[in-house]
Every structure is written in C-alpha cells, then in structure tokens.
Design a protein around this motif. Structure first.
Motif, short mmCIF file in Angstrom:
data_model
loop_
_atom_site.label_atom_id
_atom_site.label_comp_id
_atom_site.label_asym_id
_atom_site.label_seq_id
_atom_site.Cartn_x
_atom_site.Cartn_y
_atom_site.Cartn_z
N ALA A 1 22.18 12.46 0.65
CA ALA A 1 21.24 12.92 1.59
C ALA A 1 19.77 13.22 1.01
O ALA A 1 18.74 12.94 1.61
N GLU A 2 19.58 13.54 -0.40
CA GLU A 2 18.58 13.64 -0.99
C GLU A 2 17.84 12.39 -1.01
O GLU A 2 16.51 12.25 -0.84
N LEU A 3 18.31 11.29 -1.50
CA LEU A 3 17.83 10.00 -1.40
C LEU A 3 17.08 9.52 -0.16
O LEU A 3 16.03 9.09 -0.12
N GLN A 4 17.93 9.77 1.08
CA GLN A 4 17.39 9.57 2.19
C GLN A 4 16.12 10.33 2.52
O GLN A 4 15.03 9.89 3.28
N TRP A 5 16.36 11.75 2.21
CA TRP A 5 14.95 12.54 2.43
C TRP A 5 13.92 11.95 1.88
O TRP A 5 12.95 12.22 2.53
N GLN A 6 14.18 11.68 0.66
CA GLN A 6 12.85 11.24 -0.22
C GLN A 6 12.35 10.15 0.45
O GLN A 6 10.88 9.95 0.47
N ALA A 7 13.08 9.03 0.92
CA ALA A 7 12.55 7.89 1.52
C ALA A 7 11.86 8.20 2.91
O ALA A 7 11.00 7.70 3.19
N GLU A 8 12.39 9.26 3.65
CA GLU A 8 11.84 9.80 4.80
C GLU A 8 10.30 10.28 4.68
O GLU A 8 9.39 10.11 5.28
N LEU A 9 10.31 11.18 3.56
CA LEU A 9 9.04 11.60 3.25
C LEU A 9 7.94 10.68 3.19
O LEU A 9 6.63 10.94 3.16
N LEU A 10 8.50 9.45 2.42
CA LEU A 10 7.28 8.40 2.17
C LEU A 10 6.54 7.91 3.52
O LEU A 10 5.82 7.14 3.37
N GLU A 11 7.41 7.98 4.68
CA GLU A 11 7.08 7.54 5.77
C GLU A 11 5.58 8.09 6.11
O GLU A 11 4.91 7.36 7.16
N GLY A 12 5.36 9.13 5.71
CA GLY A 12 4.21 9.54 6.07
C GLY A 12 2.98 9.15 5.20
O GLY A 12 1.72 9.77 5.63
N LEU A 13 3.16 8.44 4.20
CA LEU A 13 2.17 7.92 3.42
C LEU A 13 1.51 6.61 3.97
O LEU A 13 1.89 6.04 4.99
N PRO A 14 0.33 6.43 3.55
CA PRO A 14 -0.75 5.57 4.06
C PRO A 14 0.41 3.73 4.18
O PRO A 14 0.83 3.68 3.14
N ALA A 15 0.32 3.43 5.10
CA ALA A 15 0.80 1.93 5.54
C ALA A 15 0.18 0.82 4.88
O ALA A 15 0.61 -0.17 5.00
N ALA B 1 0.83 -1.22 0.00
CA ALA B 1 -0.24 0.03 0.22
C ALA B 1 0.57 1.26 0.05
O ALA B 1 0.50 2.38 -0.64
N ARG B 2 1.88 1.33 0.70
CA ARG B 2 2.94 2.56 0.79
C ARG B 2 3.51 2.58 -0.56
O ARG B 2 3.74 3.55 -1.00
N VAL B 3 3.92 1.35 -1.31
CA VAL B 3 4.57 1.69 -2.48
C VAL B 3 3.63 2.35 -3.44
O VAL B 3 3.88 3.22 -4.11
N GLU B 4 2.34 1.72 -3.46
CA GLU B 4 1.32 2.34 -4.36
C GLU B 4 1.07 3.72 -4.19
O GLU B 4 0.77 4.53 -4.93
N ALA B 5 1.13 4.14 -2.90
CA ALA B 5 0.99 5.48 -2.41
C ALA B 5 2.06 6.49 -2.91
O ALA B 5 1.88 7.47 -3.61
N ALA B 6 3.07 5.88 -3.00
CA ALA B 6 4.32 6.40 -3.50
C ALA B 6 4.28 6.85 -5.09
O ALA B 6 4.58 7.72 -5.51
N LEU B 7 3.95 5.80 -5.77
CA LEU B 7 3.68 5.73 -7.10
C LEU B 7 2.56 6.87 -7.51
O LEU B 7 2.95 7.37 -8.52
N ALA B 8 1.59 6.72 -6.69
CA ALA B 8 0.47 7.72 -7.05
C ALA B 8 0.98 9.03 -7.04
O ALA B 8 0.25 10.26 -7.81
N LEU B 9 2.36 9.65 -6.29
CA LEU B 9 2.88 10.93 -6.45
C LEU B 9 3.27 11.06 -7.53
O LEU B 9 3.57 12.51 -7.80
N ARG B 10 3.41 10.28 -8.31
CA ARG B 10 4.06 10.50 -9.88
C ARG B 10 5.42 11.30 -9.72
O ARG B 10 5.63 12.32 -10.66
N SER B 11 6.08 10.98 -8.93
CA SER B 11 7.36 11.77 -8.70
C SER B 11 8.70 10.76 -8.68
O SER B 11 8.85 9.94 -8.04
#
Length: 390
Positions: A376-390, A319-329
């Motif tokens: 740092a950018e890659l880690q920050w992007q991954a941390e941002l995804l932690e707020g997405l639906p689990a 579900a979190r992967v799909e939520a990340a994909l929905a961002l189209r980023s």
C-alpha cells in the motif's frame, strides 16, 4: 537625435510597457536613455541595457543595478564590444568612452551573480580578438557555467595556459573542461592523466579529438578495471590499439560487451570471443538479463541509461522521473521503481545512483531481498508522483 514630444511624454508619464518601448527605440536620444536608466521598472532598465545607443556613462550605472537580469542583459551587450576595448579590462582602451565601457566590463566580470559572468563568457568564448586578460579571468572562474565555455572554445588560451589550469584548477570541474576541449594535444592529455583525476580522465577518453599517446592509452586500460566510466569511453574511442582492445575484452562490464564486440577494428579472434560472451548473456532469462544489465549500468554510474529505462518501464516520461529524483526521497524513488516492476535491490541502487542519496537515506530491501515498504505504501508513493510535471 531629437526626441519627439510623444516620445518624451511616454518616457515620463507612460506605463511600463510604453516606457520600455521608448527604451528600445533605435532613435531614442542618449539623454532620454540616461533618464530611463533610473526607471523604477526592471523591464525598462533591461531595455536600456540592451540598447546600443545607451551612453557608456549610463551603462556604467546599470552595471550596479540591483536586478541581476538587468546586469546580465548589459553584460551580453558590453561583452560584444570587447575587441574594441583594448588589450586588458580597462586602461588600454583608446578613448574616454571606450575606457568607460572597459571599466563597465571589468565590473561585470567580477559580478557576484553567475548568470552575469556567464553572459559575458557566452559572447566572448570563441572571439579571436577578445582581450586576453578577460579570457584568462573567465577561464579561472570557479563557476563552470562561466569558465567552461571559454576553456573549451577560446582560441586565445595557449597550452601553457591550459597546463596551468590542469596543475592548479580553480574548481573541481576545471580539468574536465580542459579535457573536453577540441583537438587537445598529447602534452595536455598526458598532463590530465598525471593528475589521476578520475572524472577528468573519463572526459578525456570520451573526447574523440583528443590526441592520446598509445603508451598513455595502454596505461589507462591497465587501470580501467576499477573505473567503469573509463571503460565506457574506451570501448567507443575511434582508434583503439590491438593490445588495448584485448585487455578491455578481459575486463569490460557486461553492458559494454556488445559495444566492444561491434567494433570493426578488433584483433582476429577477439570479436568472436566477445560475441560468444554476448550470446551467453542473452541466453539468460529476459528478466534476469535485463536486471543484470541495469545493475551493471548502476555500478557504472550510467545515469542516462537508468533514467530512460525507468521511465519506459514505469510508463512515465523522463521529465517525471527527473522531477521525482529532485524530491530526494528514497520512498518516492522506491515507489517509482516498484511501478516499473524492478526489484527492491535494484531500487536501492537507483536511489543511490540517480537520487544521490546517502546510505542512511536509501530504502533498502529486506534480508530476503523483498520490499521493506508495504504494498500500500509503495502504491501510494507512486500515486503521489502523478502530480509531478509530465
């Protein structure tokens, strides 16, 4: 039916919940239901729409309700009456009340909201006695949530009807819906193949009950080298002629070798050859073998396999992967792939296949194959995804 004083009081002066309770009542009079059909609360009008005691004239008014949810509820109820409304969508009904209901159904089947038309399709999709005109109208709908259930399941659609849909599809996915229909005839299978519609042919090959002539199957195998989705369906078909199996053994993508090699009906010698190729592939280092398989899955457009492996490798839910994909980023997907330990090159493939990003939107690897984004950018992007639906 006679309404009690308490019922009338609740309908006229009660809160929305009380009025809805009256609207749901099995003993509420047609007159009171007609009164509540104009209620200001949508939940009350929905209850009226769902009530079998609502008069046809009141239902006709609800067919023009401003709230699509009210029309959807009404559509589901009126569609269940379809067999009693005559052969068409209006004038064939036997009496005045039935004619009004038939007119209401005709309005709803042309409703602008897909959810309303889809509600009708969900009810009548496998009815053997639904009005044929209604089934043909739904089958030619341009919205697949409406058309597909009917195309796949209605016993009223003849081969001639389905051939017409194949020849002149109202929507790009219409042929795919026909290809997924159970017990598809050889005539229909041939017609789908003649269109050269790649997704429709993949759906046909994946349909275990579709009858496909051996000559047609051989022809598809000859051209499967350029269509990985056909290969995936072909190696799983229940009956695979020996010639087709041999031809597939020469072209099938690496990630499908094991599937083909495991078939019990392979020609003599082919199983051993394929198992040897599988063994050779397994002899590669684990990381290289896994990455090669994921690249192959990406080239084949195997979204399910990529999504599941990305979730597992990154330690997140699907579900979190799909939520990340929905961002189209591209950056967000790259960060997720980096967390999974995948290479920048594989991440670029994932962005295109799973994210549906254009080449200009994809975060590409450097010329040396490394990450073009900093750690740092890659880690920050991954941390941002932690707020997405689990």
């Amino acid at each position: 039916m006679t309404d009690t004083a308490a019922t009338i009081q609740a309908a006229r002066h009660g809160d929305a919940a009380a009025r809805a309770a009256v609207a749901r009542g099995t003993t509420t009079s047609p007159e009171l239901l007609t009164f509540l059909a104009a209620d200001r609360a949508a939940e009350v009008r929905q209850a009226v729409a769902a009530n079998a005691g609502t008069p046809p004239a009141a239902a006709r008014l609800l067919a023009s309700d401003a709230d699509a949810a009210v029309r959807r509820v009404l559509a589901r109820r009126i569609a269940a009456l379809a067999p009693s409304l005559g052969p068409g969508l209006g004038p064939g009904a036997q009496d005045r009340m039935a004619r009004i209901s038939a007119g209401t159904l005709a309005m709803l089947v042309e409703d602008a909201a897909v959810e309303v038309r889809a509600a009708i399709a969900a009810v009548v999709r496998d009815m053997p006695d639904a009005p044929r005109a209604l089934i043909l109208r739904l089958a030619r709908d341009t919205a697949m949530p409406v058309a597909e259930p009917v195309i796949r399941l209605s016993p009223l659609l003849s081969d001639a009807d389905l051939l017409a849909l194949i020849a002149d599809p109202p929507a790009p996915a219409t042929r795919r819906a026909v290809a997924r229909r159970p017990a598809l005839s050889e005539v229909l299978s041939d017609a789908i193949v003649e269109t050269t519609d790649t997704p429709a042919i993949a759906a046909l090959l994946a349909n275990p009950s579709a009858a496909i002539r051996e000559a047609t199957l051989d022809r598809l195998v000859e051209n499967a080298g350029n269509h990985s989705s056909w290969q995936a369906a072909l190696v799983r078909r229940a009956r695979l002629p020996a010639g087709a199996a041999r031809a597939l053994g020469e072209m099938v993508a690496d990630h499908l070798l094991g599937v083909l090699a495991a078939r019990p009906d392979l020609p003599p010698g082919l199983a051993e050859t394929l198992r040897g190729r599988v063994t050779a592939r397994m002899a590669q280092p684990d990381d290289a073998r896994a990455e090669a398989a994921l690249f192959a899955a990406a080239r084949a457009g195997d979204r399910g396999l990529l999504t599941e492996h990305l979730a597992e490798a990154a330690g997140v839910t699907v579900a979190r992967v799909e939520a990340a994909l929905a961002l189209r980023s591209g950056r967000a997907i790259a960060g997720l792939c980096h967390s999974a330990g995948w290479s920048a090159a594989l991440a670029a493939e994932v962005q295109a296949v799973l994210g549906g990003l254009s080449p200009a939107e994809v975060v590409r690897p450097t010329a040396e194959g490394g990450w073009s984004l900093g750690e740092a950018e890659l880690q920050w992007q991954a941390e941002l995804l932690e707020g997405l639906p689990a």
